[in-house]
Design a protein around this motif. Structure first.
Motif: not given
Length: 151
Positions: A59-67
């Motif tokens: 998430r920090r690297a911008g590959v996934v996003q948390s909802q």
């Protein structure tokens, strides 16, 4: 020594778990449905504590996003064909550092290091050619080839 039983590059648990989790997210990417950690771990043998760390880093690297929320979870930020295996390996393991040699290299050492450098470049080339989409497609192809057993 049988070369087929010797792994020059070792697949770390962190990279393996990250790729398995991302495969699940890629499999649901078109549906735009977030997956919870428990949904991922029910399909892949990843310890939940480990998965939480991996997903946080991705998430920090911008590959996934948390909802957040009752329909929350994780989704891929980019299309699966845009994410290479090499990118994931680099994000999870960090950049490879050149090994410093304390002694002046002899001709023989330079030859050995050159071969190892070529092997590293070749492995990075292979990992850079495969995307999450490629892995998903290959998984589907192999699932369709598997014989079905009926009782």
């Amino acid at each position: 020594m049988n070369s087929q039983n010797y792994a020059l590059l070792d697949l770390s648990s962190k990279v393996e778990y990250a790729l398995l989790a991302l495969l699940e997210l890629a499999n649901h990417h078109e549906k735009k449905v977030p997956l919870t950690m428990s949904e991922i771990t029910s399909k892949q043998p990843i310890p939940e504590r480990y998965l939480e760390q991996i997903l946080t880093n991705l998430r920090r690297a911008g590959v996934v996003q948390s909802q957040r929320g009752s329909k929350g979870g994780f989704v891929l930020v980019r299309e699966p064909w845009q994410i290479t295996v090499l990118e994931i390996v680099t994000l999870v393991e960090g950049e490879r550092k050149e090994k410093e040699h304390s002694e002046a290299p002899t001709l023989e050492r330079r030859l050995v290091y050159e071969i190892w450098d070529q092997a590293n470049v070749a492995s990075m080339d292979v990992l850079g050619r495969y995307t999450l989409q490629d892995l998903c497609q290959e998984r589907e192809a192999r699932l369709q080839q598997s014989p079905m057993y009926y009782i």
